[in-house]
Write an enzyme that holds these catalytic residues in place. Structure first.
Site, PDB file in Angstrom:
ATOM      1  N   LYS A 140       0.825  -1.204   0.000  1.00 45.36           N
ATOM      2  CA  LYS A 140       0.000   0.000   0.000  1.00 45.36           C
ATOM      3  C   LYS A 140       0.870   1.270   0.000  1.00 45.36           C
ATOM      4  CE  LYS A 140      -3.903  -2.236   2.408  1.00 45.36           C
ATOM      5  NZ  LYS A 140      -4.708  -2.219   3.659  1.00 45.36           N
ATOM      6  N   TYR A 175     -12.652  -2.189  -2.901  1.00 42.94           N
ATOM      7  CA  TYR A 175     -13.127  -2.200  -1.510  1.00 42.94           C
ATOM      8  C   TYR A 175     -14.647  -2.111  -1.402  1.00 42.94           C
ATOM      9  CZ  TYR A 175      -8.431  -1.858   0.586  1.00 42.94           C
ATOM     10  OH  TYR A 175      -7.147  -2.115   1.014  1.00 42.94           O
ATOM     11  N   ASN A 195      -1.774  -0.072   7.360  1.00 46.72           N
ATOM     12  CA  ASN A 195      -1.281  -1.419   7.643  1.00 46.72           C
ATOM     13  C   ASN A 195      -0.481  -2.070   6.515  1.00 46.72           C
ATOM     14  OD1 ASN A 195      -3.423  -2.037   6.017  1.00 46.72           O
ATOM     15  ND2 ASN A 195      -4.569  -3.201   7.553  1.00 46.72           N
ATOM     16  N   HIS A 230      -1.910  -5.411   1.476  1.00 43.02           N
ATOM     17  CA  HIS A 230      -3.214  -6.028   1.231  1.00 43.02           C
ATOM     18  C   HIS A 230      -2.980  -7.437   0.716  1.00 43.02           C
ATOM     19  CE1 HIS A 230      -7.286  -6.758  -0.224  1.00 43.02           C
ATOM     20  NE2 HIS A 230      -6.696  -7.311  -1.290  1.00 43.02           N
ATOM     21  N   GLU A 232      -9.963  -9.937  -7.497  1.00 41.11           N
ATOM     22  CA  GLU A 232      -8.987  -8.852  -7.397  1.00 41.11           C
ATOM     23  C   GLU A 232      -7.909  -8.955  -8.482  1.00 41.11           C
ATOM     24  OE1 GLU A 232      -7.879  -9.119  -3.240  1.00 41.11           O
ATOM     25  OE2 GLU A 232      -9.834  -8.355  -2.601  1.00 41.11           O
TER      26      GLU A 232
HETATM   27  P1  DAT Z   1      -7.828  -6.781   5.610  1.00 41.09           P
HETATM   28  O1  DAT Z   1      -7.050  -5.701   4.907  1.00 41.09           O
HETATM   29  O2  DAT Z   1      -7.050  -7.399   6.719  1.00 41.09           O
HETATM   30  O3  DAT Z   1      -8.422  -7.783   4.645  1.00 41.09           O
HETATM   31  P2  DAT Z   1     -10.500  -5.654   5.803  1.00 41.09           P
HETATM   32  O4  DAT Z   1     -10.764  -6.234   4.460  1.00 41.09           O
HETATM   33  O5  DAT Z   1     -11.475  -5.959   6.892  1.00 41.09           O
HETATM   34  O6  DAT Z   1      -9.054  -6.056   6.342  1.00 41.09           O
HETATM   35  O7  DAT Z   1     -10.408  -4.074   5.690  1.00 41.09           O
HETATM   36  C1  DAT Z   1      -9.754  -3.473   4.586  1.00 41.09           C
HETATM   37  C2  DAT Z   1      -8.911  -2.340   5.084  1.00 41.09           C
HETATM   38  O8  DAT Z   1      -9.738  -1.351   5.671  1.00 41.09           O
HETATM   39  C3  DAT Z   1      -7.923  -2.726   6.191  1.00 41.09           C
HETATM   40  O9  DAT Z   1      -6.713  -3.215   5.676  1.00 41.09           O
HETATM   41  C4  DAT Z   1      -7.750  -1.433   6.909  1.00 41.09           C
HETATM   42  C5  DAT Z   1      -9.113  -0.780   6.813  1.00 41.09           C
HETATM   43  N1  DAT Z   1      -9.917  -1.083   7.990  1.00 41.09           N
HETATM   44  C6  DAT Z   1     -10.552  -2.237   8.277  1.00 41.09           C
HETATM   45  N2  DAT Z   1     -11.203  -2.174   9.450  1.00 41.09           N
HETATM   46  C7  DAT Z   1     -10.967  -0.939   9.936  1.00 41.09           C
HETATM   47  C8  DAT Z   1     -11.344  -0.250  11.108  1.00 41.09           C
HETATM   48  N3  DAT Z   1     -12.109  -0.827  12.024  1.00 41.09           N
HETATM   49  N4  DAT Z   1     -10.898   1.017  11.262  1.00 41.09           N
HETATM   50  C9  DAT Z   1     -10.135   1.608  10.333  1.00 41.09           C
HETATM   51  N5  DAT Z   1      -9.733   1.018   9.194  1.00 41.09           N
HETATM   52  C10 DAT Z   1     -10.145  -0.236   8.997  1.00 41.09           C
HETATM   53 MG    MG Z   2      -9.858  -7.551   3.165  1.00 43.21          MG
END
Ligand code: DAT
Ligand code: MG
Length: 151
Positions: free
Chosen positions: A10, A50, A113, A116, A127
């Protein structure tokens, strides 16, 4: 089962100079790089990528973050590559991620973080198709394969 998955460094990973270290981890694990590109994600593509998070509180900040600078997108292949990549990434919130995972070793905040990775085989296919054309995905034999797998 040998499968492909989609990975991304990212914008924060690129800005912090972590591309090499992260790609190195994938290579050292034996994941095969089948596709790789350095790009700035257009807003529409970020929205499609997303779409499952549309309406959530973090959706808009997430779109701003992911489109804020260039990213490195990859198609990786290996044994259970989807789960292998998720395990290497660690939990979404770096504070919950185990030491040794990318998110724990390099990050501190959920909204920054670093990486991805697709969360299922279905997401991986979706994707990969979103980010890569067929001609950008390479089919080739890698010389370490007979040492990586029992065949
Ligand atoms: P991942 O990236 O581990 O698959 P996800 O698909 O649930 O996680 O969410 C996509 C991204 O969105 C994640 O990398 C960071 C952001 N995100 C997820 N949950 C969040 C939260 N509670 N607060 C802030 N950002 C969040
Ligand atoms: Mg995800």
């Amino acid at each position: 089962m040998i499968e492909k998955t989609f990975a991304m460094v990212k914008p924060d990973g690129v800005q912090r100079g972590l591309v090499g270290k992260i790609v190195q981890r994938f290579e050292e694990r034996g994941l095969k790089i089948c596709g790789m590109k350095f790009m700035r994600i257009p807003k529409e593509l970020a929205e499609r990528h997303y779409e499952e998070h549309k309406g959530k509180s973090f959706y808009e900040p997430l779109l701003s973050y992911i489109t804020s600078g260039p990213v490195v997108c990859m198609v990786l292949e290996g044994e259970n590559a989807v789960a292998a990549l998720r395990a290497m990434m660690g939990k979404t919130n770096p504070q919950d991620a185990l030491p040794g995972t990318i998110r724990a070793d390099f990050g501190q905040a959920t909204g920054r973080n670093i990486v991805h990775g697709s969360d299922s085989s279905e997401s991986a296919k979706r994707e990969i198709n979103l980010f890569f054309n067929d001609y950008e995905i390479q089919k080739y034999d890698k010389i370490d394969e007979s040492w990586l797998f029992e065949r």
